[in-house]
Design a protein around this motif. Structure first.
Motif, PDB file in Angstrom:
ATOM      1  N   ARG A  54      -1.077  24.766 -17.745  1.00 22.78           N
ATOM      2  CA  ARG A  54      -0.766  23.560 -18.513  1.00 22.78           C
ATOM      3  C   ARG A  54      -2.050  22.829 -18.912  1.00 22.78           C
ATOM      4  O   ARG A  54      -2.206  22.400 -20.058  1.00 22.78           O
ATOM      5  N   GLU A  55      -2.977  22.716 -17.993  1.00 28.92           N
ATOM      6  CA  GLU A  55      -4.253  22.051 -18.278  1.00 28.92           C
ATOM      7  C   GLU A  55      -5.062  22.836 -19.319  1.00 28.92           C
ATOM      8  O   GLU A  55      -5.628  22.257 -20.243  1.00 28.92           O
ATOM      9  N   LEU A  56      -5.130  24.145 -19.154  1.00 27.63           N
ATOM     10  CA  LEU A  56      -5.874  24.978 -20.109  1.00 27.63           C
ATOM     11  C   LEU A  56      -5.266  24.877 -21.505  1.00 27.63           C
ATOM     12  O   LEU A  56      -5.987  24.820 -22.506  1.00 27.63           O
ATOM     13  N   ASP A  57      -3.947  24.847 -21.574  1.00 23.52           N
ATOM     14  CA  ASP A  57      -3.262  24.698 -22.855  1.00 23.52           C
ATOM     15  C   ASP A  57      -3.637  23.362 -23.494  1.00 23.52           C
ATOM     16  O   ASP A  57      -3.945  23.303 -24.684  1.00 23.52           O
ATOM     17  N   PHE A  58      -3.625  22.293 -22.704  1.00 27.16           N
ATOM     18  CA  PHE A  58      -3.985  20.975 -23.225  1.00 27.16           C
ATOM     19  C   PHE A  58      -5.405  20.995 -23.788  1.00 27.16           C
ATOM     20  O   PHE A  58      -5.638  20.615 -24.943  1.00 27.16           O
ATOM     21  N   PHE A  59      -6.367  21.429 -22.996  1.00 25.63           N
ATOM     22  CA  PHE A  59      -7.770  21.390 -23.431  1.00 25.63           C
ATOM     23  C   PHE A  59      -8.023  22.302 -24.628  1.00 25.63           C
ATOM     24  O   PHE A  59      -8.860  21.991 -25.470  1.00 25.63           O
ATOM     25  N   SER A  60      -7.280  23.397 -24.734  1.00 25.59           N
ATOM     26  CA  SER A  60      -7.481  24.311 -25.863  1.00 25.59           C
ATOM     27  C   SER A  60      -7.029  23.692 -27.179  1.00 25.59           C
ATOM     28  O   SER A  60      -7.423  24.147 -28.253  1.00 25.59           O
ATOM     29  N   LYS A  61      -6.193  22.651 -27.102  1.00 25.76           N
ATOM     30  CA  LYS A  61      -5.653  22.027 -28.310  1.00 25.76           C
ATOM     31  C   LYS A  61      -6.319  20.694 -28.654  1.00 25.76           C
ATOM     32  O   LYS A  61      -5.916  20.039 -29.614  1.00 25.76           O
ATOM     33  N   VAL A  62      -7.321  20.290 -27.881  1.00 33.16           N
ATOM     34  CA  VAL A  62      -8.092  19.093 -28.226  1.00 33.16           C
ATOM     35  C   VAL A  62      -9.077  19.508 -29.313  1.00 33.16           C
ATOM     36  O   VAL A  62      -9.960  20.325 -29.085  1.00 33.16           O
ATOM     37  N   THR A  63      -8.883  18.970 -30.507  1.00 29.78           N
ATOM     38  CA  THR A  63      -9.714  19.366 -31.646  1.00 29.78           C
ATOM     39  C   THR A  63     -10.907  18.439 -31.850  1.00 29.78           C
ATOM     40  O   THR A  63     -11.903  18.838 -32.445  1.00 29.78           O
ATOM     41  N   GLU A  64     -10.790  17.194 -31.378  1.00 29.54           N
ATOM     42  CA  GLU A  64     -11.920  16.267 -31.430  1.00 29.54           C
ATOM     43  C   GLU A  64     -11.837  15.352 -30.227  1.00 29.54           C
ATOM     44  O   GLU A  64     -10.781  14.793 -29.927  1.00 29.54           O
ATOM     45  N   PHE A  65     -12.954  15.229 -29.525  1.00 32.16           N
ATOM     46  CA  PHE A  65     -13.021  14.384 -28.343  1.00 32.16           C
ATOM     47  C   PHE A  65     -14.007  13.264 -28.623  1.00 32.16           C
ATOM     48  O   PHE A  65     -15.191  13.500 -28.834  1.00 32.16           O
ATOM     49  N   ARG A  66     -13.507  12.034 -28.675  1.00 31.29           N
ATOM     50  CA  ARG A  66     -14.360  10.899 -29.020  1.00 31.29           C
ATOM     51  C   ARG A  66     -14.806  10.095 -27.819  1.00 31.29           C
ATOM     52  O   ARG A  66     -15.949   9.667 -27.752  1.00 31.29           O
ATOM     53  N   SER A  67     -13.932   9.888 -26.839  1.00 31.69           N
ATOM     54  CA  SER A  67     -14.305   9.005 -25.741  1.00 31.69           C
ATOM     55  C   SER A  67     -13.387   9.189 -24.537  1.00 31.69           C
ATOM     56  O   SER A  67     -12.186   9.416 -24.688  1.00 31.69           O
ATOM     57  N   LEU A  68     -13.981   9.071 -23.362  1.00 35.40           N
ATOM     58  CA  LEU A  68     -13.236   8.952 -22.108  1.00 35.40           C
ATOM     59  C   LEU A  68     -14.040   7.995 -21.239  1.00 35.40           C
ATOM     60  O   LEU A  68     -15.210   8.252 -20.955  1.00 35.40           O
ATOM     61  N   GLU A  69     -13.425   6.892 -20.871  1.00 34.30           N
ATOM     62  CA  GLU A  69     -14.121   5.871 -20.093  1.00 34.30           C
ATOM     63  C   GLU A  69     -13.297   5.476 -18.879  1.00 34.30           C
ATOM     64  O   GLU A  69     -12.095   5.222 -18.998  1.00 34.30           O
ATOM     65  N   LEU A  70     -13.944   5.414 -17.723  1.00 40.14           N
ATOM     66  CA  LEU A  70     -13.312   4.885 -16.524  1.00 40.14           C
ATOM     67  C   LEU A  70     -13.363   3.369 -16.599  1.00 40.14           C
ATOM     68  O   LEU A  70     -14.438   2.783 -16.729  1.00 40.14           O
ATOM     69  N   LYS A  71     -12.207   2.724 -16.559  1.00 42.47           N
ATOM     70  CA  LYS A  71     -12.135   1.263 -16.652  1.00 42.47           C
ATOM     71  C   LYS A  71     -12.058   0.601 -15.282  1.00 42.47           C
ATOM     72  O   LYS A  71     -12.673  -0.423 -15.047  1.00 42.47           O
ATOM     73  N   ASN A  72     -11.268   1.164 -14.386  1.00 46.96           N
ATOM     74  CA  ASN A  72     -11.090   0.615 -13.038  1.00 46.96           C
ATOM     75  C   ASN A  72     -10.728   1.732 -12.086  1.00 46.96           C
ATOM     76  O   ASN A  72     -10.121   2.733 -12.482  1.00 46.96           O
ATOM     77  N   VAL A  73     -11.071   1.538 -10.817  1.00 39.84           N
ATOM     78  CA  VAL A  73     -10.655   2.486  -9.787  1.00 39.84           C
ATOM     79  C   VAL A  73     -10.424   1.708  -8.495  1.00 39.84           C
ATOM     80  O   VAL A  73     -11.116   0.721  -8.221  1.00 39.84           O
TER      81      VAL A  73
END
Length: 120
Positions: A54-73
Motif C-alpha cells: 500500500r505504501e509503495l503504491d502511494f509513493f509510486s503515484k506521487v507526481t510532484e512533492f512540494r512540502s512536508l513539515e512537522l508542525k507538532n509532536v
C-alpha cells in the motif's frame, strides 16, 4: 514499554529520514510485522507485507512533492502523536494540501498500530 525519552530518540531518527525522502527505509526499520495501519475511518490494513504494498503504491503515484513539515509532536507512554503539513500531487487524487495527525503505538521499538487523521 517505551518511555517517552526512548520514543523521542526514535522519532528524531524517523523525522530526519522522512525529510530525506527515505520513508520506505523508516517503514522497513520501525514497523512491526503485525502492524495495523488505518486512514481516517477506512478499514484497517493488517500486516507489514500488505501495508508495504500500500505504501509503495502511494509513493509510486506521487507526481510532484512540494512540502512536508512537522508542525507538532507529543509523546505518551508507548505513543507518539505527530501533526504534519503535506503538499503534493498524486496521480489519482490530484493536488493534495492538508494537515494530518498520525498516532503511532509502539511495542519493543516497533510501530504496531498507526492511524492517520485528516480532512478531505
Amino acid at each position: 514499554m517505551a518511555m517517552s525519552a526512548d520514543l523521542k530518540a526514535l522519532f528524531q531518527d524517523i523525522h530526519e529520514k522522512v525529510l530525506q525522502g527515505k520513508a520506505m527505509d523508516v517503514f522497513e526499520q520501525y514497523y512491526a510485522d503485525d502492524v495495523v495501519m488505518q486512514e481516517n475511518e477506512a478499514p484497517p490494513t493488517v500486516g507489514k507485507e500488505v501495508n508495504r504494498a500500500r505504501e509503495l503504491d502511494f509513493f509510486s503515484k506521487v507526481t510532484e512533492f512540494r512540502s512536508l513539515e512537522l508542525k507538532n509532536v507529543a509523546f505518551g507512554e508507548d505513543t507518539i502523536f505527530a501533526e504534519w503539513f503535506a503538499d503534493y500531487t498524486h496521480a489519482e487524487w490530484g493536488k493534495r494540501t492538508y494537515h494530518q495527525v498520525s498516532v503511532s503505538k509502539w511495542r519493543d521499538g516497533k510501530i504496531v498500530h498507526e492511524r492517520f487523521y485528516y480532512g478531505s
